[in-house]
Design an enzyme around this catalytic site. Structure first.
Site, mmCIF file in Angstrom:
data_model
loop_
_atom_site.group_PDB
_atom_site.id
_atom_site.type_symbol
_atom_site.label_atom_id
_atom_site.label_comp_id
_atom_site.label_asym_id
_atom_site.label_seq_id
_atom_site.Cartn_x
_atom_site.Cartn_y
_atom_site.Cartn_z
ATOM 1 N N SER A 69 0.842 -1.203 0.000
ATOM 2 C CA SER A 69 0.000 0.000 0.000
ATOM 3 C C SER A 69 0.875 1.250 0.000
ATOM 4 O O SER A 69 2.099 1.171 0.175
ATOM 5 C CB SER A 69 -0.934 0.012 1.213
ATOM 6 O OG SER A 69 -0.204 0.164 2.405
ATOM 7 N N GLU A 106 2.375 4.982 4.608
ATOM 8 C CA GLU A 106 3.297 4.447 5.611
ATOM 9 C C GLU A 106 2.692 4.497 7.015
ATOM 10 O O GLU A 106 2.946 3.603 7.853
ATOM 11 C CB GLU A 106 4.611 5.234 5.605
ATOM 12 C CG GLU A 106 4.439 6.732 5.866
ATOM 13 C CD GLU A 106 5.728 7.500 5.700
ATOM 14 O OE1 GLU A 106 6.717 7.146 6.367
ATOM 15 O OE2 GLU A 106 5.744 8.455 4.902
ATOM 16 N N ALA A 147 -7.150 -5.290 -3.885
ATOM 17 C CA ALA A 147 -8.173 -4.488 -3.224
ATOM 18 C C ALA A 147 -7.940 -2.992 -3.370
ATOM 19 O O ALA A 147 -8.802 -2.192 -2.991
ATOM 20 C CB ALA A 147 -8.240 -4.857 -1.736
ATOM 21 N N LYS A 175 -21.155 -1.035 -8.428
ATOM 22 C CA LYS A 175 -21.130 0.181 -9.250
ATOM 23 C C LYS A 175 -20.529 -0.069 -10.630
ATOM 24 O O LYS A 175 -20.678 0.762 -11.533
ATOM 25 C CB LYS A 175 -20.381 1.295 -8.511
ATOM 26 C CG LYS A 175 -21.092 1.722 -7.231
ATOM 27 C CD LYS A 175 -20.279 2.712 -6.426
ATOM 28 C CE LYS A 175 -20.981 3.058 -5.123
ATOM 29 N NZ LYS A 175 -21.125 1.899 -4.213
ATOM 30 N N TYR A 220 -16.303 6.203 -11.156
ATOM 31 C CA TYR A 220 -15.783 5.085 -10.363
ATOM 32 C C TYR A 220 -16.293 3.765 -10.923
ATOM 33 O O TYR A 220 -15.523 2.840 -11.170
ATOM 34 C CB TYR A 220 -16.182 5.249 -8.898
ATOM 35 C CG TYR A 220 -15.922 4.009 -8.065
ATOM 36 C CD1 TYR A 220 -14.660 3.418 -8.037
ATOM 37 C CD2 TYR A 220 -16.941 3.418 -7.316
ATOM 38 C CE1 TYR A 220 -14.413 2.277 -7.285
ATOM 39 C CE2 TYR A 220 -16.697 2.282 -6.561
ATOM 40 C CZ TYR A 220 -15.439 1.708 -6.548
ATOM 41 O OH TYR A 220 -15.207 0.576 -5.811
ATOM 42 N N THR A 267 -32.371 9.823 0.801
ATOM 43 C CA THR A 267 -32.295 10.381 -0.546
ATOM 44 C C THR A 267 -33.516 10.004 -1.380
ATOM 45 O O THR A 267 -34.013 10.795 -2.171
ATOM 46 C CB THR A 267 -31.014 9.922 -1.262
ATOM 47 O OG1 THR A 267 -30.959 8.498 -1.236
ATOM 48 C CG2 THR A 267 -29.780 10.486 -0.589
ATOM 49 N N GLU A 311 -25.710 8.170 -7.867
ATOM 50 C CA GLU A 311 -26.236 7.190 -6.920
ATOM 51 C C GLU A 311 -27.359 6.390 -7.576
ATOM 52 O O GLU A 311 -28.114 6.901 -8.399
ATOM 53 C CB GLU A 311 -26.776 7.927 -5.687
ATOM 54 C CG GLU A 311 -27.152 7.039 -4.527
ATOM 55 C CD GLU A 311 -27.568 7.848 -3.306
ATOM 56 O OE1 GLU A 311 -27.287 7.398 -2.185
ATOM 57 O OE2 GLU A 311 -28.177 8.925 -3.470
#
Length: 331
Positions: A37, A40, A83, A129, A137, A195, A257
């Site tokens: 990743s 740090e 991931a 999504k 995204y 929403t 959304e």
């Protein structure tokens, strides 16, 4: 299957990476788990959290955008769990070039490094999504999924295969609706904004997500998309479970959304098979006889789709309340 294996997790300091690491160290005897990743400080925090397993863990600073670093990190690795991603919808909309570099170019780098370094299996995490995407995204993750599926064509006669695990927002994860509601409740307010009153979501825990990834590691032949069978809930029921009797003003759906989380489309159903606790969407391409998975489940009917809105299993307000007790929410 994971005993005496070396496993690398990209984005390994995130919620999934921590849960996966703990699960594997508890249930298996891996040779080594590499956390790959960029941050740090998050690595320092995770090192402290897993002190008792220091002999099994390695922490590599690196970005999936860096192909050379990935090749170095992948040396001697058996399994890769991908991931790492830019996941926040508004951030991706505002920084599209960065989302493309991480989510698409990063996926390409993972594939090339795995092919070059004799990795045995790669499982990439996807998202609802990516299905009929309506935001950047989702669009980048759709491309990523396609890349990982097609990567099986380049594996040749070797044992390497690539597969995908798809699920929606994990219950209680950062940026999801549960911590959003909890923050409002903590502030002392007596109403939770909705929403759209029709909105539904799937309920999946981090542990269920980890178990689905392990199933993919155990069973994938190449190109499959694994999807858990999980219950749905109404957002209005979630609000009542978290703050009984609260007011629920409808504020309008946000840009990018969806009303429902969609996991299997009607188009996907042509190659989708149902199993006891999951679905598998099989690849439409045939690379070779060796690499063509053979379905053993039940073919879903023509026109089938699987979304949080047409699910057959639903959580009641009381069931949601019980599940909320299992989450580590800040009160």
């Amino acid at each position: 299957m994971l005993n005496d294996k070396t496993i690398l997790i990209t984005g390994g300091t995130g919620s999934f990476g921590k849960c996966f690491t703990k699960y594997v160290l508890t249930h298996y005897q891996p040779k080594k788990i590499i956390i790959y990743s960029r941050d740090e400080f998050k690595q320092f925090i995770m090192q402290n959290e897993f002190k008792e397993y220091a002999d099994k863990l390695r922490f590599f600073i690196g970005d999936v955008r860096d192909a050379d670093r990935l090749r170095r990190a992948f040396k001697g690795v058996d399994y890769v769990i991908h991931a790492a991603a830019l996941k926040q919808v508004p951030a991706c909309e505002y920084n599209p070039n960065e989302a493309i570099k991480t989510n698409i170019h990063g996926a390409m780098n993972i594939i090339e490094a795995a092919l070059d370094c004799d990795v045995k299996k790669v499982v990439a995490l996807s998202t609802d999504k990516a299905v009929n995407p309506v935001n950047l995204y989702g669009g980048t993750k759709l491309v990523s999924d396609k890349l990982f599926i097609a990567a099986n064509a380049y594996a040749g006669a070797g044992d390497l295969n690539f597969s995908i695990v798809r699920y929606g927002n994990v219950a209680g994860s950062r940026g999801s609706v549960i911590p959003f509601f909890q923050n409002i409740i903590n502030s002392g307010k007596k109403e939770l904004p909705i929403t759209d009153y029709r909105m539904t979501r799937f309920w999946i825990s981090l542990t269920q997500g980890v178990e689905l990834v392990i199933k993919a590691l155990e069973e994938a032949k190449g190109g499959e998309t694994f999807i858990s069978k999980i219950p749905s809930f109404k957002i209005t029921d979630l609000a009542q479970a978290m703050l009984p009797g609260c007011e629920m003003p409808e504020v309008g759906i946000r840009e990018g959304e969806k009303l429902h989380e969609i996991m299997v489309t009607v188009e996907d159903s042509m190659t989708t098979y149902e199993y006891d606790k999951h679905f598998i969407v099989y690849p439409q391409m045939v690379w070779s006889e060796k690499r063509m998975p053979v379905p053993t489940g039940k073919k879903v009917p023509e026109g089938f789709s699987y979304s949080s809105g047409n699910n057959t299993e639903w959580l009641s307000v009381e069931e949601i309340q019980e599940l909320l007790k299992t989450l580590d929410l800040e009160k």
